[in-house]
Structures are given as structure tokens and as C-alpha cells.
Write a protein that holds these residues in place. Structure first.
Motif, PDB file in Angstrom:
ATOM      1  N   VAL A 249       0.602  -1.232   0.038  1.00  0.00           N
ATOM      2  CA  VAL A 249       0.010  -0.105   0.006  1.00  0.00           C
ATOM      3  C   VAL A 249       0.602   1.228   0.103  1.00  0.00           C
ATOM      4  N   ASP A 250       1.984   1.203   0.731  1.00  0.00           N
ATOM      5  CA  ASP A 250       2.638   2.405   0.942  1.00  0.00           C
ATOM      6  C   ASP A 250       3.423   2.602  -0.538  1.00  0.00           C
ATOM      7  N   MET A 251       3.895   1.575  -1.236  1.00  0.00           N
ATOM      8  CA  MET A 251       4.320   1.815  -2.748  1.00  0.00           C
ATOM      9  C   MET A 251       3.314   2.348  -3.663  1.00  0.00           C
ATOM     10  N   LEU A 252       2.174   1.882  -3.546  1.00  0.00           N
ATOM     11  CA  LEU A 252       0.878   2.296  -4.538  1.00  0.00           C
ATOM     12  C   LEU A 252       0.563   3.649  -4.055  1.00  0.00           C
ATOM     13  N   SER A 253       0.766   4.123  -3.010  1.00  0.00           N
ATOM     14  CA  SER A 253      -0.022   5.655  -2.451  1.00  0.00           C
ATOM     15  C   SER A 253       1.359   6.735  -2.767  1.00  0.00           C
ATOM     16  N   SER A 254       2.361   6.273  -2.964  1.00  0.00           N
ATOM     17  CA  SER A 254       3.561   6.992  -3.274  1.00  0.00           C
ATOM     18  C   SER A 254       3.374   7.774  -4.590  1.00  0.00           C
ATOM     19  N   ALA A 255       4.366   8.776  -5.098  1.00  0.00           N
ATOM     20  CA  ALA A 255       4.199   9.439  -6.295  1.00  0.00           C
ATOM     21  C   ALA A 255       5.601   9.194  -6.909  1.00  0.00           C
ATOM     22  N   GLU A 256       6.364   7.973  -6.575  1.00  0.00           N
ATOM     23  CA  GLU A 256       7.578   7.947  -7.192  1.00  0.00           C
ATOM     24  C   GLU A 256       7.354   7.604  -8.846  1.00  0.00           C
ATOM     25  N   GLY A 257       8.254   8.099  -9.475  1.00  0.00           N
ATOM     26  CA  GLY A 257       8.453   7.956 -10.979  1.00  0.00           C
ATOM     27  C   GLY A 257       8.133   6.587 -11.432  1.00  0.00           C
ATOM     28  N   ASP A 258       8.814   5.662 -10.855  1.00  0.00           N
ATOM     29  CA  ASP A 258       9.305   4.312 -11.150  1.00  0.00           C
ATOM     30  C   ASP A 258       7.948   3.646 -11.237  1.00  0.00           C
ATOM     31  N   LEU A 259       7.091   4.097 -10.300  1.00  0.00           N
ATOM     32  CA  LEU A 259       5.597   3.491 -10.138  1.00  0.00           C
ATOM     33  C   LEU A 259       4.816   3.718 -11.565  1.00  0.00           C
ATOM     34  N   MET A 260       5.161   4.663 -12.205  1.00  0.00           N
ATOM     35  CA  MET A 260       4.685   4.841 -13.533  1.00  0.00           C
ATOM     36  C   MET A 260       5.073   3.921 -14.516  1.00  0.00           C
ATOM     37  N   ILE A 261       6.141   3.249 -14.182  1.00  0.00           N
ATOM     38  CA  ILE A 261       6.517   2.194 -15.009  1.00  0.00           C
ATOM     39  C   ILE A 261       6.250   0.955 -14.745  1.00  0.00           C
TER      40      ILE A 261
ATOM     41  N   ARG B 268      -5.093   9.264 -15.620  1.00  0.00           N
ATOM     42  CA  ARG B 268      -6.023   8.199 -15.053  1.00  0.00           C
ATOM     43  C   ARG B 268      -5.291   7.358 -14.166  1.00  0.00           C
ATOM     44  N   TYR B 269      -4.054   7.451 -13.896  1.00  0.00           N
ATOM     45  CA  TYR B 269      -3.219   6.476 -13.034  1.00  0.00           C
ATOM     46  C   TYR B 269      -3.703   6.645 -11.648  1.00  0.00           C
ATOM     47  N   SER B 270      -3.695   7.810 -11.081  1.00  0.00           N
ATOM     48  CA  SER B 270      -4.148   7.936  -9.836  1.00  0.00           C
ATOM     49  C   SER B 270      -5.334   7.065  -9.254  1.00  0.00           C
ATOM     50  N   THR B 271      -6.326   7.118 -10.261  1.00  0.00           N
ATOM     51  CA  THR B 271      -7.541   6.323 -10.015  1.00  0.00           C
ATOM     52  C   THR B 271      -7.280   4.873  -9.886  1.00  0.00           C
ATOM     53  N   ASP B 272      -6.557   4.154 -10.739  1.00  0.00           N
ATOM     54  CA  ASP B 272      -5.999   2.864 -10.755  1.00  0.00           C
ATOM     55  C   ASP B 272      -5.358   2.752  -9.604  1.00  0.00           C
ATOM     56  N   LEU B 273      -4.499   3.394  -9.204  1.00  0.00           N
ATOM     57  CA  LEU B 273      -3.757   3.055  -8.019  1.00  0.00           C
ATOM     58  C   LEU B 273      -4.575   3.365  -6.760  1.00  0.00           C
ATOM     59  N   GLN B 274      -5.547   4.090  -6.532  1.00  0.00           N
ATOM     60  CA  GLN B 274      -6.548   4.115  -5.550  1.00  0.00           C
ATOM     61  C   GLN B 274      -7.606   2.758  -5.639  1.00  0.00           C
ATOM     62  N   ALA B 275      -7.824   2.644  -6.702  1.00  0.00           N
ATOM     63  CA  ALA B 275      -8.522   1.118  -6.771  1.00  0.00           C
ATOM     64  C   ALA B 275      -7.933   0.044  -6.110  1.00  0.00           C
TER      65      ALA B 275
ATOM     66  N   HIS C  73      -8.319   4.542   8.931  1.00  0.00           N
ATOM     67  CA  HIS C  73      -7.893   5.635   8.218  1.00  0.00           C
ATOM     68  C   HIS C  73      -7.637   5.349   6.509  1.00  0.00           C
ATOM     69  N   LYS C  74      -8.351   6.024   5.621  1.00  0.00           N
ATOM     70  CA  LYS C  74      -8.215   5.646   4.413  1.00  0.00           C
ATOM     71  C   LYS C  74      -6.967   6.336   3.739  1.00  0.00           C
ATOM     72  N   VAL C  75      -5.932   5.363   3.193  1.00  0.00           N
ATOM     73  CA  VAL C  75      -4.916   5.795   2.350  1.00  0.00           C
ATOM     74  C   VAL C  75      -5.145   6.450   1.027  1.00  0.00           C
ATOM     75  N   LYS C  76      -4.434   7.498   0.847  1.00  0.00           N
ATOM     76  CA  LYS C  76      -4.815   8.083  -0.571  1.00  0.00           C
ATOM     77  C   LYS C  76      -3.847   8.020  -1.464  1.00  0.00           C
ATOM     78  N   ALA C  77      -3.973   7.542  -2.708  1.00  0.00           N
ATOM     79  CA  ALA C  77      -2.921   7.777  -3.794  1.00  0.00           C
ATOM     80  C   ALA C  77      -2.317   9.240  -3.964  1.00  0.00           C
ATOM     81  N   SER C  78      -0.960   9.393  -3.745  1.00  0.00           N
ATOM     82  CA  SER C  78      -0.487  10.862  -3.856  1.00  0.00           C
ATOM     83  C   SER C  78       0.013  11.122  -5.177  1.00  0.00           C
ATOM     84  N   PHE C  79      -0.174  10.279  -6.322  1.00  0.00           N
ATOM     85  CA  PHE C  79       0.251  10.593  -7.706  1.00  0.00           C
ATOM     86  C   PHE C  79      -0.877  11.529  -8.303  1.00  0.00           C
TER      87      PHE C  79
END
Length: 437
Positions: A35-47, A157-164, A177-183
């Protein structure tokens, strides 16, 4: 097939994001991502996300030649496959690279399939002995993912995908506590509407990714020579002498922060890149985001091989030099990776030169140098390397070239997401769009 009979880009994009949500969720279940990785805004997560989607799609594929089953619009619509015949033209290269990898992925042993997913996520393989083909397959999937991540439609649209994926299996809403995608997507590239460069002279520390792309951990080889070769003309360059850069739209001062020195040094190289690679200059007018990203990647390779000193310092515009010690902590990973790319490029050239001498002495045909293949990939995009497929040795060479191109593109993706770069993109676009016209 006529374009009128091909599927629409919107339909294929909707299908991709539907699969992307399930792929990210599956990766969370298998503990490839948390979840921590999914909620992060790291550039590598886009890949990582799109590459995982391609991997899971390959495992599900049941057709030959490979095709992708698309989600039904409703229960009454017939099942539909995405094939080379009905694929929208902008996505054909993506489909070709994926289809080329499908048989190899499906023929892997289960433990090696899992290791492939781990490599995509930047994790080390577990199975012993390791499968030497996994790095090449992962590089191909990540190359497609990098191109997908450059598309504005994906970024929005990627933030919505991560949040799902974050919310999947987390219980009723409000139970904790709801974790939010920060991307958040970078500002849209718009050469016709430059942004003011005076709003904020410094990069916001919160705007820096916590780490550079996961494949940037490749070992940096120290250089032992007293000089190095320019990739453009093979002219010997004294590393102690400032490297002349072409004029650029620079706002750099003697007291500018480190991020601006790195930015202006790269931007100073862009005009030279567009002069040397006219195809990018042409694309700048038809597909600005693709051209801008390719030009920045070329500039990174150029600066890494001509402006990085043996001690890792960067010889920048206006004769200024930035050392690693003077670089802010948050920017050091980018500096280290820039130096690593330069060292790896020079080592690659030396190895290819040695191999070329041996092949020529034996009367064989000298292959195209790997660094030249990397430049082709940076210029032409994903799928270009497939045109020269051959024996296992050549495929291994191509895999290393693709991985190195991914490494350069990954650094470009990370740098161009920084606030200091985004502030100047519009202004630089406006200036560079007139180069050579």
C-alpha cells in the motif's frame, strides 16, 4: 485494415485501465507491491504498473498469434480480441513488443514467471539457478510501459487506478484511516503557453521522489582513462576542460540552486540534440510530449558522456561546476545516476570497440554498436529493436541495449517530473520549436 475499421483509442485505453486496476490489485495480493508503494508518487511506479499489466496479460493470453481479450461493454456484446488488424495505429508498436514476449513468458517455469514479475517491480529473483532471459524480457515490458507512461491520457487516470488497488480488499469504507494515492500528473506540455519561470526559483523538497527508478541500482563502473570520447564526433575531450555547450534559453545565475544548474545544462543540450536528430524536430510539431521526452533522454546521454567529470562532478553551462558534495541530498541520486549512465556508456563503447577489432580481424561483419542501437531506441521509440532479431547472442545484446535505453528514459521521467523542470518546459518548448525551422 482501414483506420475506420480499427478500434478507437478511447476504447482500448478504457480496456487497458480496467486491466491495470486488476493487475495492481493482483500485485498487492502477491506482495510485489504494498500500500505504501501504491500510494507514493515515485516516478518508477509509472513504469512498474503498466509493465505488470502487460505481464499478467501475457499469462492470460490463449491465442496464436497473441491477442488481448477486451472487457465486454455489457453482457450482450460479443467477446472481442485486440489484434494487429484492429489495433489503433498509435498502439501497434506496443502490441508487437508485447506479442513478441508472450511465448517466452508462457514457456517459463512458474518460479521464473514469478521472478520476472519481481524484476519488473525492481525486486531480486528468488529461484536458483536464475534464468538469464528474464532481464531482457523485463526490459522489453518496461520499455513499453515507459512509452505508455508518457501519454497524457494515462497520466490523468493513473491515480484512480492506484486508488482502486489500494482500496481493494481493505474492508468497508471508513473502517480505518483511508490511504490516498498521492500520484498526480505533471502539467501538460504546451509549447504555445509557456509558464513563468519566476514563480519559484527552487524545487520544492516535497516534489522530489524518494528514490530514482529501481533499475538505476546497476553498478557504476569507475572510469580509469584520463579522458573520454564525444558520442557525436569521437573527438577526444579533456575532462579537466569545460565542455562548450550550445546557446540555450538559460536563466541561470551564479547563485542558482543545484537543480537549476542540472536543468539548464540539460536544456542547453536540447538545441544540439534537435539539430543532430531531425526526426525528433519534426515530431516536435506533431507530438510534442513524445518529442520533448525523446529530446530530454538524448540530452541526458549527451550530458552524461560529455559533461560529467571522472570524479562525478557536472561541468554545467556558464562554466559552473556542481560536485556531489555540494549537491542537496534529495538530488544526489539523480547526480549519481547521471554519472553512472556516462560511465556505463563509455564502458559499452570500449567493449564494442574491442569486439569490433576482433570480429574484423576474423573477417566477420561488425555489428552496429550497442550505443548506436540505444540512440535508435531513444529516437524511434519502443519496438525498434525487434527489427534485427537473430540468434540468442544478438537477442542478448539487444536486451542489454533496451535495458540501457530504459535506464536513460527512467532518469528522464524522474527529472521531468520535478517542479523546477516543469516550470520551464513551456518556455523551452517555445524556443526549441523554432530550431531548424
Amino acid at each position: 485494415m482501414p483506420d475506420s475499421e480499427r478500434l478507437s483509442e478511447d476504447y482500448v485505453q478504457d480496456s487497458f485501465h480496467s486491466y491495470l486496476k486488476s493487475s495492481l490489485t493482483q500485485a498487492k495480493v502477491e506482495r510485489l507491491l504494498d500500500v505504501d508503494m501504491l500510494s507514493s508518487a515515485e516516478g518508477d511506479l509509472m513504469i512498474t504498473g503498466p509493465a505488470l499489466c502487460l505481464y499478467f496479460a501475457a499469462l492470460r493470453c490463449t491465442t496464436n498469434p497473441p491477442s488481448v481479450p477486451l472487457p465486454r461493454v455489457n453482457k450482450t456484446t460479443p467477446p472481442l480480441q485486440l489484434t494487429g488488424d484492429n489495433c489503433p495505429r498509435p498502439f501497434i508498436a506496443f502490441l508487437n513488443v508485447w506479442a513478441n514476449a508472450v511465448p517466452e513468458i508462457q514457456n517459463l517455469a512458474p518460479e521464473h514467471q514469478h521472478d520476472l514479475a519481481r524484476l519488473i517491480c525492481g525486486l531480486p529473483p528468488l529461484a536458483q539457478p536464475t534464468n538469464s532471459n528474464l532481464s531482457r524480457i523485463a526490459a522489453d515490458l518496461r520499455a513499453v510501459a515507459i512509452e505508455i507512461s508518457q501519454r497524457r491520457s494515462f497520466q490523468e487516470r493513473y491515480s484512480t487506478d492506484l486508488q482502486a488497488a489500494i482500496d481493494a480488499g481493505e474492508g468497508p469504507s471508513g473502517s480505518r484511516h483511508k490511504v490516498k494515492a498521492s500520484f498526480s500528473p505533471p502539467p501538460a506540455y504546451d509549447p504555445s503557453a509557456p509558464k513563468s519561470s519566476h514563480s519559484s526559483p527552487r524545487s520544492d523538497p516535497g516534489d522530489l521522489p524518494s528514490k530514482i527508478p529501481s533499475y538505476a541500482h546497476v553498478r557504476t563502473h569507475s572510469t580509469t582513462s584520463n579522458g573520454y570520447l564525444s558520442p557525436t564526433n569521437s573527438e577526444f575531450i579533456d575532462p579537466k576542460s569545460p565542455v562548450p555547450r550550445p546557446p540555450s534559453p538559460s536563466i541561470l545565475t551564479a547563485h542558482s540552486p543545484a537543480i537549476e544548474l542540472i536543468r539548464e545544462t540539460l536544456y542547453a543540450s536540447l538545441a544540439d540534440v534537435l539539430e543532430r536528430v531531425p526526426s525528433i524536430r519534426r515530431v516536435l510539431h506533431t507530438d510534442p510530449p513524445r518529442a520533448y521526452f525523446a529530446a530530454v533522454s538524448f540530452a541526458i546521454l549527451d550530458v552524461a558522456t560529455t559533461c560529467v567529470m571522472p570524479d562525478g562532478a557536472v561541468q554545467g553551462v556558464l562554466g559552473q561546476q556542481l560536485t556531489l558534495v555540494d549537491c542537496p541530498q534529495g538530488l544526489r541520486p539523480f547526480m549519481i545516476e547521471l554519472a553512472g549512465i556516462g560511465a556505463a556508456a563509455r564502458e559499452m563503447e570500449e567493449q564494442d570497440d574491442d569486439a569490433a577489432v576482433q570480429i574484423a580481424a576474423q573477417g566477420g561483419e561488425v555489428p552496429v554498436p550497442r550505443l548506436e542501437r540505444v540512440r535508435w531506441m531513444l529516437e524511434k521509440g519502443v519496438g525498434h529493436h525487434l527489427r534485427d532479431e537473430g540468434d540468442a547472442g544478438r537477442r542478448s545484446v539487444e536486451g542489454r541495449a533496451v535495458a540501457f535505453a530504459n535506464r536513460i528514459n527512467g532518469l528522464a521521467l524522474g527529472l521531468t517530473r520535478l517542479k523546477a523542470f516543469r516550470e520551464r518546459q513551456g518556455e523551452v518548448f517555445k524556443v526549441l520549436s523554432g530550431v531548424g525551422t
